[in-house]
Design a protein around this motif. Structure first.
Motif, PDB file in Angstrom:
ATOM      1  N   ASP A  71       0.639  -1.100  -0.136  1.00 44.14           N
ATOM      2  CA  ASP A  71       0.043   0.049   0.090  1.00 44.14           C
ATOM      3  C   ASP A  71       0.761   1.281  -0.014  1.00 44.14           C
ATOM      4  O   ASP A  71       0.645   2.102  -0.530  1.00 44.14           O
ATOM      5  CB  ASP A  71      -0.834   0.229   1.159  1.00 44.14           C
ATOM      6  CG  ASP A  71      -1.960  -0.908   1.171  1.00 44.14           C
ATOM      7  OD1 ASP A  71      -2.200  -1.642   0.305  1.00 44.14           O
ATOM      8  OD2 ASP A  71      -2.628  -1.281   2.223  1.00 44.14           O
ATOM      9  N   GLU A  72       1.816   1.231   0.638  1.00 40.86           N
ATOM     10  CA  GLU A  72       2.808   2.443   0.942  1.00 40.86           C
ATOM     11  C   GLU A  72       3.577   2.699  -0.456  1.00 40.86           C
ATOM     12  O   GLU A  72       3.455   3.734  -0.934  1.00 40.86           O
ATOM     13  CB  GLU A  72       3.926   1.945   1.915  1.00 40.86           C
ATOM     14  CG  GLU A  72       4.695   3.184   2.263  1.00 40.86           C
ATOM     15  CD  GLU A  72       3.852   4.537   2.866  1.00 40.86           C
ATOM     16  OE1 GLU A  72       2.989   4.213   3.420  1.00 40.86           O
ATOM     17  OE2 GLU A  72       4.292   5.546   2.418  1.00 40.86           O
ATOM     18  N   ALA A  74       2.198   1.650  -3.358  1.00 40.06           N
ATOM     19  CA  ALA A  74       1.357   2.236  -4.185  1.00 40.06           C
ATOM     20  C   ALA A  74       0.937   3.805  -3.996  1.00 40.06           C
ATOM     21  O   ALA A  74       0.651   4.446  -5.105  1.00 40.06           O
ATOM     22  CB  ALA A  74       0.135   1.282  -4.034  1.00 40.06           C
ATOM     23  N   ASP A  75       1.052   4.121  -2.858  1.00 44.04           N
ATOM     24  CA  ASP A  75       0.805   5.458  -2.524  1.00 44.04           C
ATOM     25  C   ASP A  75       1.806   6.655  -2.757  1.00 44.04           C
ATOM     26  O   ASP A  75       1.364   7.771  -2.611  1.00 44.04           O
ATOM     27  CB  ASP A  75       0.128   5.805  -0.954  1.00 44.04           C
ATOM     28  CG  ASP A  75      -1.242   5.052  -0.584  1.00 44.04           C
ATOM     29  OD1 ASP A  75      -1.888   4.629  -1.630  1.00 44.04           O
ATOM     30  OD2 ASP A  75      -1.355   4.767   0.480  1.00 44.04           O
ATOM     31  N   ASP A  76       2.963   6.126  -2.823  1.00 45.87           N
ATOM     32  CA  ASP A  76       4.170   7.031  -3.070  1.00 45.87           C
ATOM     33  C   ASP A  76       4.720   6.749  -4.303  1.00 45.87           C
ATOM     34  O   ASP A  76       5.589   5.827  -4.487  1.00 45.87           O
ATOM     35  CB  ASP A  76       4.956   6.952  -1.834  1.00 45.87           C
ATOM     36  CG  ASP A  76       6.062   7.619  -2.053  1.00 45.87           C
ATOM     37  OD1 ASP A  76       6.322   8.501  -2.731  1.00 45.87           O
ATOM     38  OD2 ASP A  76       6.880   7.937  -0.753  1.00 45.87           O
TER      39      ASP A  76
END
Lengths: 121, 479
Positions: A71-72, A74-76
């Motif tokens: 998730d990290e 994908a978000d950055d």
């Protein structure tokens, strides 16, 4: 851009952190230390020249360490690659728990650099 | 954000008396009916079993099944109840539980055969487990930090009082209508009264402010707080409640994957063992089968059900003693001493049953040693084991690890309830209590070697000491 080092609470965790430091230095990028474990990670080994920050897992959404890491990433969009440490797993461990490294290798949208401890022998 | 303190004392204005404090008192009173029902429904079978066996014609195995299925239901109810309470709120969940209590009670008392009784008891178990998981949470969330501890222990007292009440009412009913086979139906249906009281009372109780904040309903949370605190304090407490809601989310960080880490695995195993050992002491064998145990020791059915009330009385006294002692002795010392005492009494019960000839001396000695066992168990282990479980786990693994430990505790409870009647039938009192004695010796050794001291430290201090100690060891062995 930045390198994300996935650090577990073990020997491989230290390896991944050190490899992440080398990688960040040679590519001249920032370092994101992602703590797969639950004990706060110790960033005192990171040399002064490198920009770094630590991400701890927190809350129900981060219950699965691999999902939390993915998730990290994908978000950055600034993250250019992941560094992970591999380890030898006992047959019992393989039977009971899925492989964290395998899931990262198969699912990461950015290149993965993996390091392993020196094999005894 | 790593700084996290459960015992964090916010600078709050002092508590004041007034309509709000009376309202809080009523809330605590009504909500602990959940604990009372928990005790009543688990204890009522003790005394009901003998007439029940005559009417429904059950044997030792089906008997164990009918008794233990309530506990299995409770294990499920404890897990589901927690989720439900997070999703729809504490208040609604407790309301539903009260309805399930009523439905389950009615089903059990009308059961035409043991299969139907088992279904009814499973349903009742769902409510028992749900109440055990949610009532303490609701009480802790609505009470001010100064009295939080005492309100939660009040729930423990209500549980054993519920069992004691069930024993007494069973004994009275048995004295009046003992010759009717269906007397057990009256015994069971009595539990519908506190369930109705819980249902009616709960309709007028407010939702937990902490749950409301976790749902983003800040206005409603303030409205509730203003009912149970004075205005100034309510406003000041909003910040604290918000902080606690955040903490609550952090406690849910860990999951199964974290068992790969040695210190997590070890703590989870220790926690599960504390729960399992406390159940394998056999306390609930006495709470569920006390009357039969005494009958087996030589008392008449009439006398057994009367003397069984002493088990309830000693259990309540034990819990009161435990609450008095709990912060005066170190946790480790207290629980290990408790196991030494209970294990000694197991041995004395077994030896008495094995060596003495049938007769008055034997049955009175067994009664005395069983009572000594009950009071040592409740006085030094019962409530303390729950307290240790609440202190043992670092913040981030707390929800997961407590869930695993409590589930293991319920399963161990169910196992004891299931095997106790066949064991007594097969091995007698002596053989059965030699087994309890053996397990007790293992418990003493394991706890002495592995249980860390949690008392007298803040949760953070303990967390840090345990983790660093462990990491040094792991690093040392890796090199």
């Amino acid at each position: 851009m930045s390198i994300i080092a996935a650090v577990a609470e073990s020997l491989e965790g230290t390896l991944a952190l050190n490899a992440g430091i080398d990688e960040a230095r040679s590519r001249d990028e920032d370092l994101v230390i992602f703590n797969l474990g639950l004990t706060p990670v110790d960033p005192s080994d990171v040399p002064a020249g490198i920009q770094w920050r630590v991400i701890e897992r927190e809350g129900r959404g981060d219950r699965d360490p691999v999902d939390a890491l993915l998730d990290e990433i994908a978000d950055d969009p600034r993250i250019s690659r992941v560094v992970i440490g591999l380890r030898r797993r006992s047959p019992m461990g393989k039977a009971l728990l899925g492989s964290v490294s395998q899931r990262i290798l198969l699912n990461s949208p950015v290149p993965v650099l993996s390091v392993r401890p020196d094999q005894p022998e | 954000m790593a700084g996290s303190t459960k015992g964090n004392v916010y600078a709050l204005p002092p508590l004041t008396k007034g309509p709000h404090s009376r309202r809080l008192g009523i809330i605590a009173y009504v909500a602990t009916f959940g604990g009372l029902l928990f005790g009543y429904d688990t204890g009522v079978i003790n005394g009901a079993l003998e007439p029940l066996r005559r009417e429904l014609q059950i044997n030792a195995t089906t008997e164990g099944f009918v008794v233990s299925i309530l506990i299995l239901g409770a294990a499920v109810g404890a897990l589901l109840g927690g989720r439900l309470a997070d999703a729809i709120g504490r208040r609604k969940t407790i309301l539903y539980l009260a309805i399930i209590f009523i439905v389950g009670t009615v089903l059990c008392s009308l059961a035409p055969n043991w299969e139907a009784l088992a279904v009814g008891r499973f349903i009742l178990g769902l409510a028992v487990g749900g109440a055990s998981a949610i009532v303490p949470v609701y009480l802790a969330e609505i009470s001010p930090q100064e009295t939080r501890g005492s309100l939660v222990t009040r729930n423990e007292v209500m549980i054993v009082s519920g069992q004691f009440a069930a024993f007494v009412i069973n004994a009275i009913l048995y004295q009046i209508w003992g010759h009717h086979d269906f007397i057990w139906r009256y015994m069971l249906i009595v539990a519908v009264l506190p369930a109705i009281a819980l249902l009616v009372g709960m309709i007028f109780l407010p939702e937990s402010p902490r749950w409301l904040i976790s749902q983003g309903q800040h206005k409603n949370a303030l409205v509730v707080l203003e009912q149970v605190r004075d205005k100034e304090r309510a406003a000041a407490e909003m910040a604290e409640v918000e902080h606690l809601a955040e903490e609550e989310n952090k406690t849910q960080t860990a999951g199964w994957a974290d068992l790969a880490v040695p210190w997590v695995r070890k703590l989870v195993i220790i926690g599960a063992l504390v729960g399992v050992f406390s159940q394998f002491s056999g306390i609930n064998a006495v709470m569920y089968y006390g009357s039969q145990l005494l009958e087996n020791a030589g008392f008449s059915a009439d006398a057994a059900i009367v003397f069984n009330t002493l088990n309830g009385l000693f259990s309540v006294s034990g819990v009161l003693i435990c609450i008095y002692l709990i912060n005066k002795i170190s946790r480790r010392k207290m629980i290990i001493t408790g196991f030494v005492l209970t294990t000694t009494f197991h041995l004395l019960i077994a030896l008495t049953a094995q060596l003495l000839p049938e007769g008055d001396l034997k049955m009175w000695l067994i009664l005395v040693f069983v009572l000594c066992f009950v009071i040592s168990m409740q006085g030094a282990i019962g409530p303390l084991s729950w307290l240790i479980l609440s202190e043992l786990f670092p913040l981030k693994i707390r929800t997961f690890a407590t869930g695993v430990a409590v589930t293991c505790l319920w399963l161990a409870n169910a196992l004891v309830a299931f095997v106790f009647p066949p064991l007594i039938a097969g091995l007698g009192i002596a053989g059965t209590f030699f087994i309890f004695f053996g397990i007790g010796v293992v418990a003493i050794i394991v706890l002495h070697r592995e249980l860390p001291e949690t008392g007298g430290k803040s949760l953070e201090q303990f967390e840090e000491e345990f983790q660093t100690g462990f990491i040094e060891k792991v690093k040392g062995s890796a090199q």
